[in-house]
Design a protein around this motif. Structure first.
Motif, mmCIF file in Angstrom:
data_model
loop_
_atom_site.group_PDB
_atom_site.id
_atom_site.type_symbol
_atom_site.label_atom_id
_atom_site.label_comp_id
_atom_site.label_asym_id
_atom_site.label_seq_id
_atom_site.Cartn_x
_atom_site.Cartn_y
_atom_site.Cartn_z
ATOM 1 N N ALA A 233 0.759 -1.168 -0.320
ATOM 2 C CA ALA A 233 -0.017 0.232 0.222
ATOM 3 C C ALA A 233 0.984 1.330 0.218
ATOM 4 O O ALA A 233 0.829 2.279 -0.575
ATOM 5 N N ASP A 234 1.698 0.928 0.687
ATOM 6 C CA ASP A 234 3.076 2.601 1.234
ATOM 7 C C ASP A 234 3.630 2.552 -0.357
ATOM 8 O O ASP A 234 3.511 3.885 -0.642
ATOM 9 N N ALA A 235 3.908 1.840 -1.239
ATOM 10 C CA ALA A 235 4.098 1.570 -2.481
ATOM 11 C C ALA A 235 3.866 2.035 -3.272
ATOM 12 O O ALA A 235 4.521 2.583 -4.590
ATOM 13 N N VAL A 236 2.968 1.628 -3.493
ATOM 14 C CA VAL A 236 1.829 2.297 -4.692
ATOM 15 C C VAL A 236 1.672 3.364 -4.631
ATOM 16 O O VAL A 236 1.163 4.253 -5.536
ATOM 17 N N ALA A 237 1.192 4.288 -3.327
ATOM 18 C CA ALA A 237 0.893 5.596 -3.283
ATOM 19 C C ALA A 237 1.879 6.251 -4.112
ATOM 20 O O ALA A 237 2.291 7.226 -4.532
ATOM 21 N N ASP A 238 3.546 5.957 -3.489
ATOM 22 C CA ASP A 238 4.890 6.615 -3.799
ATOM 23 C C ASP A 238 4.760 6.313 -4.882
ATOM 24 O O ASP A 238 4.705 7.547 -5.746
ATOM 25 N N VAL A 239 4.777 4.924 -5.533
ATOM 26 C CA VAL A 239 4.233 4.656 -7.162
ATOM 27 C C VAL A 239 3.789 5.900 -8.021
ATOM 28 O O VAL A 239 3.953 7.182 -8.990
ATOM 29 N N TYR A 240 2.432 6.153 -7.601
ATOM 30 C CA TYR A 240 1.317 6.673 -8.385
ATOM 31 C C TYR A 240 2.096 8.411 -7.820
ATOM 32 O O TYR A 240 2.099 9.205 -9.252
ATOM 33 N N GLU A 241 2.153 9.072 -6.858
ATOM 34 C CA GLU A 241 3.052 10.268 -6.687
ATOM 35 C C GLU A 241 3.893 10.738 -7.943
ATOM 36 O O GLU A 241 3.845 11.388 -8.653
#
Length: 245
Positions: A233-241
């Motif tokens: 969850a935290d990694a995909v949020a950073d990837v999206y940003e």
């Protein structure tokens, strides 16, 4: 005029008699009145012009000092009143420390796509490096013109953080919007959603859908492109940003 008995004429002197004073002494020139008893003679004590100038300059200087002191007191205690105990102190400036962006430690895999859309997809995202790149027909049924599956990781082995991104291109914005809505519905109820802005203008929407074991999926649309990232969850949020599309 009278005649003497002998016939000769005797004349009286025509010269008037000398005027005498009350004491009988002859009158002299007028006398200067004496100073009053106890009074000092001021006729020869007038200060010089230089002393008068210095005294006037001192008076002006003292006046200016008083005016400056009065103005300073008004500023300190009346307005803005920074010397008053009830005057609000200026807030301390906020210092923001920005950490350096993480850098990849691996070399990205060779690209397989050759279209402009495929080449626009990044080789690295933050500290994640492209580990594989392949075309996919997963979105062909949704009328995608082309689609690619890209796997990013920050290292090798099972302990590495891995995020999978599927990116597709549609003929029109309306078709891309409909496809994105279907993908969000299939991923599950989103816990966060909003607009995607590019250059201050809305270019699409995004939605974050949680999954089991701390995983999540972020689906977003940018014009005619639709992308979906899955992983921690935290990694995909950073990837999206950080993702450029």
């Amino acid at each position: 005029m009278s005649q003497s008995p002998g016939g000769s004429t005797t004349g009286r002197s025509a010269t008037p008699a000398r005027t005498r004073g009350s004491t009988g002494a002859p009158a002299g020139p007028p006398r200067r009145p004496a100073d009053a008893v106890g009074a000092s003679d001021r006729r020869h004590s007038r200060p010089s012009s230089a002393a008068v100038y210095r005294r006037r300059r001192l008076v002006v200087l003292v006046g200016m000092v008083l005016v400056v002191g009065l103005v300073a007191a008004l500023v300190a205690w009346v307005w803005p009143g920074f010397a008053r105990s009830d005057a609000a102190a200026d807030p301390a400036p906020t210092v923001t420390v920005t950490a350096d962006a993480p850098t990849p430690t691996l070399e990205p895999a060779a690209r397989t796509g050759t279209t402009a859309f495929a080449l626009a997809l990044p080789d690295t995202v933050l500290d994640l490096v492209l580990r594989s790149d392949s075309a996919t027909d997963a979105w062909t049924a949704a009328r995608a013109l082309e689609a690619y599956e890209l796997v990013y990781a920050d290292g090798e082995g099972a302990d590495a953080t891995t995020v999978t991104v599927v990116a597709g291109q549609w003929p029109t914005t309306a078709e891309a919007e409909a496809a994105a809505a279907d993908l969000v519905a299939a991923a599950g109820e989103p816990t966060d959603s909003g607009d995607v802005e590019v250059g201050g203008e809305v270019a699409g929407t995004y939605a974050v859908s949680p999954a089991a074991d701390g995983q999540a999926t972020v689906t977003w649309r940018n014009g005619t492109a639709v992308l979906q990232a899955s992983g921690p969850a935290d990694a995909v949020a950073d990837v999206y940003e950080a993702y450029p599309l």
